[in-house]
Design a protein around this motif. Structure first.
Motif, short mmCIF file in Angstrom:
data_model
loop_
_atom_site.label_atom_id
_atom_site.label_comp_id
_atom_site.label_asym_id
_atom_site.label_seq_id
_atom_site.Cartn_x
_atom_site.Cartn_y
_atom_site.Cartn_z
N ASN A 141 1.08 -1.73 -0.10
CA ASN A 141 -0.05 -0.12 -0.04
C ASN A 141 0.59 1.12 0.21
O ASN A 141 0.71 2.18 -0.72
N SER A 152 -2.74 -9.60 -0.72
CA SER A 152 -2.17 -10.85 -0.61
C SER A 152 -3.50 -12.17 -0.84
O SER A 152 -3.04 -12.81 -0.75
N TYR A 161 10.64 -8.78 -0.19
CA TYR A 161 10.58 -8.21 0.31
C TYR A 161 10.59 -7.56 1.77
O TYR A 161 10.89 -6.35 1.48
#
Ligand code: TRP
Length: 460
Positions: A30, A235, A111
């Protein structure tokens, strides 16, 4: 047929489940990725496609994952196998779960490196490094960090270590409380930043950029990346939500839970965009600044606002936390699989899988320094770019496509309506229509559209 029960316990309440899925959904996707891909793909048209895909593909996929997960009550691989056998006599559906397990491992590998940047920015913010800085100093701060492989490796290791620690102990569901405080705090921080952006940035330029579509800007890739972003941020497409659905009590309404998560996640992404882009335009920076975008814009805002040292520190703490709750969701399918399939204890499974992810992550670490040079690039860019592109824009859409086809076509109407508890009402029919037709056709259309990408490469 007797219902199966979860091997890893249940969520304590519907709220606990919603908090856990929100915790996995809200993260770097986000706040870091949404602004940066929006900037790279030209704004308005990209944002509108992303929003459309969230609702017509992401939401039905999320509901499908939860209902399949609750039906199977196992890790995504075994769940797809068991439910596949029950519904169609075919166990090959387990490969969809397996692709998800691999996807989670690959996504977490890079990530964790980006999450490491967020952690690295906590001491920077706290020590006042951003105070009074300008675009050039903020940029060089970021380049110094990413140019140093050992520093990146250190932060990446720290972040993976923290993730493995929680997951190995199996206490991640104790994180309910953390998410409960974290999410509202993150929203408050974004609102404070929004006030700064409205007053000191070019807010109208940002609104125009984000919401006025210019369809000429859209490349063949744009639609695919918007789809990848819609799935990534929620997700879905790799069985993570399926794994969480396996621990959901029977009576919980899946539709309401999914809509809550989707709305929360989308709101936070849009808020992040409305914070970042006014700064980008107000300070004459490039919207297409790539993965470093938020690390080169937010410090300017913190450096220029009263109380910026405190706000900046708190913000990067919250961002690291948000990344952490997502990382836990990314590793869960692999850990649950190893634990249930091979009877490896949770702690050992987490350590082994975490170690593998850490190792793959080294490729992303090196992409920003040692292997930065053109000659180490694939056609998709650096190794980091390549892993990011393939996971988000190929594996997730493919996973989502197979998941909605499974829930919409392979599972019989009785099974899905039984899980969704929507009876045969309009809302159930809407989900089923989306899962059978809208979502699969949309994903296939985007894939076909993006094949223009291939011709672009072959034409040189
Ligand atoms: N949604 C997460 C984010 O926006 C990233 C993510 C992608 C993820 N796939 C996932 C998290 C699966 C947990 C599980 O940051």
């Amino acid at each position: 047929m007797a219902k199966r029960t979860s091997l890893q316990g249940f969520w304590s309440s519907r709220l606990a489940f919603i908090l856990a899925v929100t915790g996995s959904a809200v993260g770097l996707g986000n706040i870091w990725k949404f602004p940066y891909v929006t900037g790279e793909y030209g704004g308005g048209a990209f944002v509108l496609m992303y929003l459309a895909f969230v609702f017509i593909i992401g939401l039905p996929t999320m509901m499908s994952e939860i209902l399949i997960g609750r039906r199977g009550r196992r890790n995504p691989v075994t769940t797809m196998q068991l439910v596949g056998e029950e519904e169609s006599g075919r166990s090959a559906w387990k490969y969809v779960g397996l692709m998800g397990v691999c996807g989670g491992i690959l996504i977490l590998s890079y990530y964790s490196v980006v999450a490491g940047w967020a952690v690295a920015y906590i001491p920077k913010a706290a020590s006042g490094a951003f105070v009074g800085s300008d675009a050039a100093t903020v940029k060089s701060l970021f380049n110094t960090l990413t140019g140093d492989p050992w520093a990146l490796l250190g932060w990446h290791s720290l972040f993976m270590g923290l993730t493995v620690f929680v997951v190995a102990r199996g206490v991640e569901r104790g994180l309910e409380q953390a998410v409960r405080i974290l999410m509202p705090a993150l929203v408050i921080m974004l609102v404070i930043l929004l006030v700064y952006s409205i007053r000191h940035g070019d807010f109208m330029a940002a609104v125009n950029y984000m919401f006025r579509p210019n369809w000429d800007d859209i490349s063949f890739e744009g639609a695919l990346v918007a789809l990848g972003q819609a799935l990534f941020t929620l997700s879905v497409g790799m069985g993570a939500v399926m794994a969480y659905g396996a621990y959901l009590p029977e009576e919980t309404n899946i539709g309401t839970a999914a809509i809550t998560v989707v709305l929360a996640d989308t709101t936070i992404a849009i808020l992040a965009g409305l914070v970042i882009f006014p700064v980008v335009f107000g300070f004459g920076m490039a919207a297409g600044g790539g993965p470093g975008l938020i690390f080169q814009t937010l410090p300017l805002a913190f450096g220029g606002m009263p109380g910026g040292v405190v706000f900046g520190t708190v913000f990067f703490v919250l961002l690291s936390f948000a990344a952490w709750t997502s990382a836990i969701g990314l590793i869960e399918p692999a850990v649950a699989w190893a634990n249930e399939q091979f009877s490896v204890p949770r702690s050992k499974a987490t350590l082994a899988i975490g170690g593998l992810i850490w190792l793959i992550g080294v490729l992303s670490v090196l992409s920003f320094n040692v292997l930065k040079d053109e000659k180490y690039h694939t056609p998709l860019g650096t190794l980091f770019d390549t892993i990011e592109f393939i996971t988000s824009n190929v594996m997730l859409p493919l996973g989502a496509l197979l998941i909605v086809i499974f829930a919409g076509w392979v599972m019989c109407r009785n099974s899905t309506s039984d899980e969704l508890k929507m009876g045969s009402g309009l809302r159930y029919d809407m989900w089923r229509f989306a899962a059978r037709y809208i979502a699969p056709i949309a994903v296939i259309a985007v894939f076909l559209h993006s094949l223009g990408l291939l011709s672009r490469f072959t034409n040189g």
